[in-house]
Design a protein around this motif. Structure first.
Motif, short mmCIF file in Angstrom:
data_model
loop_
_atom_site.label_atom_id
_atom_site.label_comp_id
_atom_site.label_asym_id
_atom_site.label_seq_id
_atom_site.Cartn_x
_atom_site.Cartn_y
_atom_site.Cartn_z
N THR A 84 16.48 -25.96 4.18
CA THR A 84 15.27 -25.56 3.47
C THR A 84 15.66 -24.77 2.23
OG1 THR A 84 15.05 -23.53 4.78
CG2 THR A 84 13.87 -25.46 5.56
N GLY A 85 14.89 -24.92 1.17
CA GLY A 85 15.17 -24.22 -0.08
C GLY A 85 13.97 -23.44 -0.55
N PHE A 86 14.22 -22.26 -1.12
CA PHE A 86 13.18 -21.38 -1.62
C PHE A 86 13.46 -21.02 -3.08
CE2 PHE A 86 13.49 -20.76 2.90
CZ PHE A 86 12.18 -20.73 3.33
N TYR A 87 12.41 -20.81 -3.87
CA TYR A 87 12.56 -20.41 -5.26
C TYR A 87 12.95 -18.94 -5.38
CZ TYR A 87 10.43 -24.76 -6.75
OH TYR A 87 10.16 -26.09 -6.97
N ARG A 88 12.56 -18.12 -4.40
CA ARG A 88 12.90 -16.70 -4.38
C ARG A 88 13.52 -16.36 -3.05
NH1 ARG A 88 8.77 -12.83 -4.42
NH2 ARG A 88 7.42 -14.33 -3.44
N ASP A 89 14.27 -15.26 -3.02
CA ASP A 89 14.87 -14.80 -1.78
C ASP A 89 14.22 -13.49 -1.38
OD1 ASP A 89 16.56 -14.92 0.38
OD2 ASP A 89 18.27 -14.04 -0.65
N LEU A 90 14.06 -13.28 -0.09
CA LEU A 90 13.53 -12.03 0.43
C LEU A 90 14.65 -11.32 1.19
CD1 LEU A 90 10.09 -13.24 1.82
CD2 LEU A 90 10.57 -12.21 -0.40
N ASP A 91 14.81 -10.02 0.93
CA ASP A 91 15.90 -9.28 1.57
C ASP A 91 15.65 -9.05 3.06
OD1 ASP A 91 17.67 -9.04 -0.51
OD2 ASP A 91 16.72 -7.24 -1.30
N LYS A 92 14.52 -8.46 3.39
CA LYS A 92 14.23 -8.10 4.77
C LYS A 92 13.01 -8.87 5.25
CE LYS A 92 16.42 -3.66 4.38
NZ LYS A 92 16.33 -2.22 4.54
N ILE A 93 13.25 -9.90 6.01
CA ILE A 93 12.18 -10.77 6.49
C ILE A 93 11.52 -10.15 7.72
CG2 ILE A 93 11.68 -13.05 7.43
CD1 ILE A 93 14.16 -14.02 5.81
N SER A 94 10.19 -10.04 7.69
CA SER A 94 9.48 -9.49 8.85
C SER A 94 8.82 -10.58 9.68
CB SER A 94 8.43 -8.47 8.40
OG SER A 94 7.41 -9.12 7.66
N LYS A 95 8.42 -11.69 9.03
CA LYS A 95 7.76 -12.79 9.75
C LYS A 95 8.23 -14.12 9.21
CE LYS A 95 3.28 -10.51 10.13
NZ LYS A 95 1.86 -10.69 9.83
N MET A 96 8.16 -15.10 10.10
CA MET A 96 8.48 -16.46 9.71
C MET A 96 7.46 -17.37 10.39
SD MET A 96 11.98 -18.61 10.23
CE MET A 96 11.86 -19.10 11.94
N SER A 97 6.91 -18.31 9.64
CA SER A 97 5.99 -19.27 10.26
C SER A 97 6.43 -20.68 9.88
CB SER A 97 4.55 -19.02 9.81
OG SER A 97 4.40 -19.26 8.44
N LEU A 98 6.16 -21.60 10.77
CA LEU A 98 6.49 -23.00 10.57
C LEU A 98 5.22 -23.82 10.59
CD1 LEU A 98 9.45 -23.42 13.10
CD2 LEU A 98 9.59 -22.87 10.69
N THR A 99 5.15 -24.81 9.72
CA THR A 99 4.04 -25.77 9.73
C THR A 99 4.64 -27.15 9.90
OG1 THR A 99 2.80 -24.37 8.21
CG2 THR A 99 2.06 -26.64 8.44
#
Length: 127
Positions: A84-99
């Motif tokens: 998976t690829g993202f345009y921005r990166d997040l340092d500390k991820i608190s949640k993740m959701s899948l569709t």
């Protein structure tokens, strides 16, 4: 990173072939942040479709992955790895959701039951 006009001399030694992949975006800083999604499902019947990942950090910032061009096949108790690829990166991820989507307009809606999942940053593997 390597300048586009010099990558072959730097990445391809004379003795062995090398694969090079260049992912860019149309926005500054023009790089993609890649993650490997390792997912195990427990549906009894085979499901085929696309996964979109959404990440949210503690400040409420969110990023969504770009959908893969190829559908993945999910079988009961079989691990599937998806880039998976993202345009921005997040340092500390608190949640993740899948569709999960089959991208079909007709026919029944299918659910994907997830037994286990792991998300690993390929840009910063120590995270």
């Amino acid at each position: 990173g390597y300048y586009a006009d010099r990558w072959k001399k730097l990445l391809i030694p004379n003795s062995s072939p090398t694969k090079a992949y260049f992912d860019t975006t149309d926005q500054d800083p023009f790089c993609m942040y890649n993650y490997l999604l390792d997912i195990t499902t427990w549906n009894k019947s085979i499901r085929r479709g696309f996964i979109k990942v959404k990440l949210i950090d503690y400040a409420g910032n969110a990023v969504e992955s770009e959908i893969n061009s190829e559908a993945s096949t999910f079988q009961q108790y079989k691990r599937v790895k998806i880039l998976t690829g993202f345009y921005r990166d997040l340092d500390k991820i608190s949640k993740m959701s899948l569709t999960f989507s089959t991208k079909t307009l007709i026919g029944p809606k299918h659910k994907l039951r997830v037994l286990q999942m792991r998300l690993k940053s390929l840009n910063t593997p120590e995270r």
